[in-house]
Design a protein around this motif. Structure first.
Motif, PDB file in Angstrom:
ATOM      1  N   UNK A  94       0.854  -1.206   0.000  1.00 17.22           N
ATOM      2  CA  UNK A  94       0.000   0.000   0.000  1.00 17.22           C
ATOM      3  C   UNK A  94       0.881   1.245   0.000  1.00 17.22           C
ATOM      4  N   UNK A  95       0.817   2.024  -1.104  1.00 13.48           N
ATOM      5  CA  UNK A  95       1.498   3.331  -1.140  1.00 13.48           C
ATOM      6  C   UNK A  95       0.604   4.292  -0.373  1.00 13.48           C
ATOM      7  N   UNK A  96       1.197   5.022   0.568  1.00 14.71           N
ATOM      8  CA  UNK A  96       0.414   5.840   1.485  1.00 14.71           C
ATOM      9  C   UNK A  96       0.907   7.291   1.476  1.00 14.71           C
ATOM     10  N   UNK A  97      -0.029   8.227   1.387  1.00 14.55           N
ATOM     11  CA  UNK A  97       0.326   9.652   1.465  1.00 14.55           C
ATOM     12  C   UNK A  97      -0.579  10.331   2.483  1.00 14.55           C
ATOM     13  N   UNK A  98       0.033  11.124   3.360  1.00 11.38           N
ATOM     14  CA  UNK A  98      -0.746  11.929   4.305  1.00 11.38           C
ATOM     15  C   UNK A  98      -1.314  13.143   3.574  1.00 11.38           C
ATOM     16  N   UNK A  99      -2.475  13.591   4.040  1.00  9.62           N
ATOM     17  CA  UNK A  99      -3.154  14.734   3.425  1.00  9.62           C
ATOM     18  C   UNK A  99      -3.442  15.767   4.506  1.00  9.62           C
ATOM     19  N   UNK A 100      -3.140  17.056   4.220  1.00  5.49           N
ATOM     20  CA  UNK A 100      -3.471  18.121   5.175  1.00  5.49           C
ATOM     21  C   UNK A 100      -4.226  19.220   4.440  1.00  5.49           C
ATOM     22  N   UNK A 101      -4.915  20.054   5.211  1.00  2.03           N
ATOM     23  CA  UNK A 101      -5.676  21.167   4.622  1.00  2.03           C
ATOM     24  C   UNK A 101      -4.707  22.258   4.202  1.00  2.03           C
ATOM     25  N   UNK A 102      -4.882  22.727   2.967  1.00  5.85           N
ATOM     26  CA  UNK A 102      -4.015  23.804   2.476  1.00  5.85           C
ATOM     27  C   UNK A 102      -4.541  24.282   1.151  1.00  5.85           C
ATOM     28  N   UNK A 103      -3.663  24.310   0.134  1.00  9.51           N
ATOM     29  CA  UNK A 103      -4.126  24.823  -1.157  1.00  9.51           C
ATOM     30  C   UNK A 103      -4.886  23.713  -1.906  1.00  9.51           C
ATOM     31  N   UNK A 104      -5.736  24.162  -2.840  1.00 12.29           N
ATOM     32  CA  UNK A 104      -6.557  23.206  -3.598  1.00 12.29           C
ATOM     33  C   UNK A 104      -5.673  22.280  -4.416  1.00 12.29           C
ATOM     34  N   UNK A 105      -6.105  21.005  -4.501  1.00 15.65           N
ATOM     35  CA  UNK A 105      -5.375  19.997  -5.301  1.00 15.65           C
ATOM     36  C   UNK A 105      -6.213  19.705  -6.539  1.00 15.65           C
ATOM     37  N   UNK A 106      -5.769  20.148  -7.708  1.00 18.42           N
ATOM     38  CA  UNK A 106      -6.593  20.007  -8.923  1.00 18.42           C
ATOM     39  C   UNK A 106      -6.781  18.546  -9.313  1.00 18.42           C
ATOM     40  N   UNK A 107      -5.781  17.705  -9.062  1.00 18.17           N
ATOM     41  CA  UNK A 107      -5.908  16.289  -9.426  1.00 18.17           C
ATOM     42  C   UNK A 107      -7.060  15.622  -8.690  1.00 18.17           C
ATOM     43  N   UNK A 108      -7.242  15.994  -7.433  1.00 14.15           N
ATOM     44  CA  UNK A 108      -8.316  15.388  -6.631  1.00 14.15           C
ATOM     45  C   UNK A 108      -9.701  15.720  -7.193  1.00 14.15           C
ATOM     46  N   UNK A 109      -9.803  16.845  -7.927  1.00 15.23           N
ATOM     47  CA  UNK A 109     -11.134  17.225  -8.451  1.00 15.23           C
ATOM     48  C   UNK A 109     -11.640  16.201  -9.465  1.00 15.23           C
ATOM     49  N   UNK A 110     -10.700  15.484 -10.141  1.00 15.82           N
ATOM     50  CA  UNK A 110     -11.144  14.443 -11.085  1.00 15.82           C
ATOM     51  C   UNK A 110     -11.881  13.327 -10.358  1.00 15.82           C
TER      52      UNK A 110
END
Ligand SMILES: C[C@H](CNC(=O)c1ccc(S(N)(=O)=O)cc1)Cn1ccc2ccccc21
Ligand SMILES: [Zn+2]
Length: 264
Positions: free
Chosen positions: A140-156
């Motif tokens: 499992x490749x794992x990345x932490x996520x925090x609140x900050x600037x908008x992530x355009x990739x996530x909008x897909x």
């Protein structure tokens, strides 16, 4: 199948009663105590080769959203891995506000969310269903996520959430989307250890590879994670939907395991 969840009688403290592996010795998630990690200079570079022409389907399984991938062109190898692994699905864990939501913690710090890209070992096993319960079966490749600037990739991904608001909702995602865009830029610095599925049946089959660099998404995008519903349309007595939040398992005992670091 036995119902399980994240609160009350069916919550994590009782999972072991119906899913005995949940009480095992190499469970996930864990806290990463950075003063106790061991640098391993023998790791080769991680090789993350994903194509973007893959038809995927997005489902709300009542515990998280799950983007199933059925492309044999999305492969992972190198780093601490001895074999080649194929991307099966990705999903996230999050909280009811930006102060909690990740499953792993770093020196006790919990992030707002955590991305899991789930791969199965195609060298050792014939199917994902076989690999899911075997040692070295899953990476499992794992990345932490925090609140900050908008992530355009996530909008897909988030643009399809309105179709999966209710449980068992499914939406087909046929656009030119490559999940690699959800990972941090720095893919050379990571921690890795041997653990388990963080949800029942908690098979001890997982090697976690956890990137040090944290990915930023906007608070509004985090709020969209929380817009998913956990129940069909059962209204609470107050009449509003029950939202899918705090879908993270508490940290588990390390039991002598050593977390390796790819960096000094
Ligand atoms: C486990 C499997 C369903 N669970 C998962 O696939 C899974 C994947 C990743 C994580 S995490 N959060 O650790 O990344 C957690 C759960 C169902 N299933 C498929 C075959 C199979 C065989 C026996 C029992 C259950 C079985
Ligand atoms: Zn997960």
């Amino acid at each position: 199948p036995v119902a399980w969840g994240y609160e009350g009688d069916i919550g994590p403290c009782n999972w072991h009663k119906y899913f005995p592996k949940a009480g095992g010795k190499r469970q996930s998630p864990i806290d990463i105590d950075t003063s106790a990690t061991q640098y391993d200079g023998s790791f080769k570079p991680l090789r993350i080769h994903y194509d973007s022409h893959m038809c995927s389907s997005l489902t709300n399984n009542g515990h998280t959203f799950c983007m199933s991938v059925n492309s044999d062109q999305c492969n992972l190898s190198g780093g601490p891995l001895e074999d080649k692994y194929r991307l099966l699905q990705f999903h996230c864990h999050w909280g009811s506000d930006d102060t909690k939501g990740s499953e792993h913690t770093v020196d006790g710090h919990q992030y707002a969310a955590e991305l899991h890209l789930v791969h199965w070992n195609t060298d050792k096993f014939k199917s994902a269903d076989e690999a899911i319960e075997k040692n070295q079966g899953i990476a499992v490749l794992t990345a932490f996520i925090k609140a900050g600037k908008e992530h355009r990739g996530w909008n897909h991904v988030l643009s399809h959430f309105k179709d999966i608001k209710k449980v068992q909702g499914t939406s087909t995602v046929n656009e030119d989307f490559n999940p690699k865009c959800l990972l941090p830029e720095n893919q050379t610095d990571y921690w890795t250890y041997e653990g388990s599925l963080t949800t029942p049946p908690c098979h001890e089959s997982v090697r976690f590879i956890i990137f040090k660099e944290v990915v930023e998404v906007s608070s509004e995008q985090l709020a969209q994670f929380r817009s998913l519903c956990v129940c069909s349309s059962r209204k609470r007595d107050t009449g509003e939907d029950e939202h899918l939040v705090d879908n993270f398992r508490p940290i588990q005992p390390l039991n002598g395991r050593v977390v390796k670091a790819s960096f000094q």
